[in-house]
Write an enzyme that holds these catalytic residues in place. Sequence first.
Site, PDB file in Angstrom:
ATOM      1  N   SER A  99       0.850  -1.294   0.076  1.00 28.28           N
ATOM      2  CA  SER A  99       0.126   0.141  -0.062  1.00 28.28           C
ATOM      3  C   SER A  99       0.918   1.368  -0.036  1.00 28.28           C
ATOM      4  O   SER A  99       1.521   1.522  -1.067  1.00 28.28           O
ATOM      5  CB  SER A  99      -1.035   0.080   1.306  1.00 28.28           C
ATOM      6  OG  SER A  99      -1.837   1.044   1.140  1.00 28.28           O
ATOM      7  N   ASP A 239      -2.624   6.049  -3.342  1.00 22.77           N
ATOM      8  CA  ASP A 239      -1.561   5.497  -2.668  1.00 22.77           C
ATOM      9  C   ASP A 239      -1.124   4.469  -3.456  1.00 22.77           C
ATOM     10  O   ASP A 239      -1.675   4.127  -4.760  1.00 22.77           O
ATOM     11  CB  ASP A 239      -1.861   5.002  -1.265  1.00 22.77           C
ATOM     12  CG  ASP A 239      -3.087   3.883  -1.339  1.00 22.77           C
ATOM     13  OD1 ASP A 239      -3.715   3.767  -2.343  1.00 22.77           O
ATOM     14  OD2 ASP A 239      -3.194   3.039  -0.382  1.00 22.77           O
ATOM     15  N   ASP A 241      -1.397   1.237  -4.015  1.00 23.78           N
ATOM     16  CA  ASP A 241      -2.157   0.024  -4.513  1.00 23.78           C
ATOM     17  C   ASP A 241      -3.447   0.610  -5.009  1.00 23.78           C
ATOM     18  O   ASP A 241      -4.324  -0.379  -5.345  1.00 23.78           O
ATOM     19  CB  ASP A 241      -2.418  -1.296  -3.724  1.00 23.78           C
ATOM     20  CG  ASP A 241      -3.048  -0.864  -2.468  1.00 23.78           C
ATOM     21  OD1 ASP A 241      -3.209   0.382  -1.872  1.00 23.78           O
ATOM     22  OD2 ASP A 241      -3.789  -1.758  -1.750  1.00 23.78           O
ATOM     23  N   ASP A 243      -6.339   1.823  -3.383  1.00 22.16           N
ATOM     24  CA  ASP A 243      -7.234   1.638  -2.820  1.00 22.16           C
ATOM     25  C   ASP A 243      -7.857   2.780  -1.739  1.00 22.16           C
ATOM     26  O   ASP A 243      -8.987   2.831  -1.115  1.00 22.16           O
ATOM     27  CB  ASP A 243      -7.483   0.289  -1.783  1.00 22.16           C
ATOM     28  CG  ASP A 243      -6.525   0.321  -0.770  1.00 22.16           C
ATOM     29  OD1 ASP A 243      -5.487   1.256  -0.480  1.00 22.16           O
ATOM     30  OD2 ASP A 243      -6.212  -0.674   0.344  1.00 22.16           O
TER      31      ASP A 243
END
Length: 448
Positions: A99, A239, A241, A243
């Site tokens: 992340s 960010d 990834d 999400d």
Amino acid sequence: MGKYFGTDGFRGEANKVLTVMHAFKVGRFLGNYFGKDHKARIVIGKDTRRSSYMFEDALSAGLTSSGADVYLLHVTTTPSVSYVVISEGFDCGIMISASHNPFYDNGIKILNGEGHKLSAEIEALIEEYIDAEEDTIPYAVGEDIGRTVDYSMGRHRYMGYLISLAKRSFKGVKVGLDCANGSASTIAKPVFDALGAKTFTMSNEPNGVNINTNCGSTHIENLAAFVVENNLDVGFAFDGDADRCLAVDEKGNIIDGDLILYLCGTYLHEHGELTNSTIVTTIMSNMGLYKALDDKGISYEKTTVGDKYVYECMMNNGYTLGGEQSGHIIFSKYASTGDGILTSLMVMEVMLEKKMSISELLKDIKIYPQLLVNVKVNDKKAAREDAVVKEAAAQVERELGDEGRLLLRESGTEPLIRVMVEAKTDELCAKYAKIVTDALKKQGHERP
């Protein structure tokens, strides 16, 4: 939390905390667990970290050696894996990402067949298998050995799904996108371009080591300057990834998750689409958000920190909208997890339908000054339970009274104690945060 799995999967420095052998064993377990009565089908996505390719190979080897077929989405977002799992009927999905962490960290996030994070019970079984002295899972042989399949079409179907959700053309809107040199780099710009936006990108050239480096939602000040310099209408930062999403208005003001919840929540409420007139937040949300929601007649729930807890509350009560200040926003009508690109599309919908800028849409909400200080510690539990630290926290709470609050908690993904203070002024926030952080340091909990 378990020995390896925290609130957001198995995460740590690549080949130090999370090793290639860990990934192989995770794959071995999942291939066997989901393949008891049929050949398991498991989809894998990854972010742009250099180690993500290594972990993709290790997971694939473990899965196929246990008899599972593996479908590779390649570089993609966490929410896209969730979408593909649900829409394509996979047994489970795996996202390789840490992340917002630095490039040298990585993680394995496992989603079940409903696109939700794997249960703690199954994670505990995986941990038992990883630590077992003997490998009790049989290796597949002959035609039972699994195979890997290029499944980039799954990522493209997800992009098509996002595009289908937009109610209006973005033509004429100047949008800035900070892709964090991560997963969003393969998806965000093509989606906005397809919808007609005049798209300006930054941090959209990943090289394996620049993910989250002075960019993305953890360094949104760079997007703020970019939006002002280029005279853009709005900016969105993701960010690693993708999400989570934070935004920037046309004046360069930072729009965090609380403000996005307010903006989208009030819009849904006006249209009768906010179930039970309730938004799900976490204990990190700002007091100013709650006061503004009270004024609008909107109720709210508070969960512990972590989007999995937000989603659990939403599902248990049928709520439409929830999220975190950090930018994990969940629109349960469209997704089963936080989705940064989806969030940006929903913010665009409010702007276009209301024909107003974000600064105008947020003029009625006043956010309290808030300071979050992270202290790296040797032992999170020992630091949190230290009597001197607890007394320092109690002192701050007494002095703040009803004019602010202190939140002292352990990070679920890093060796950190998070000290958060809300007060009337930035000076008071700094003063009270220092009292607690000084206590942590004085007691020898800070890690060099």
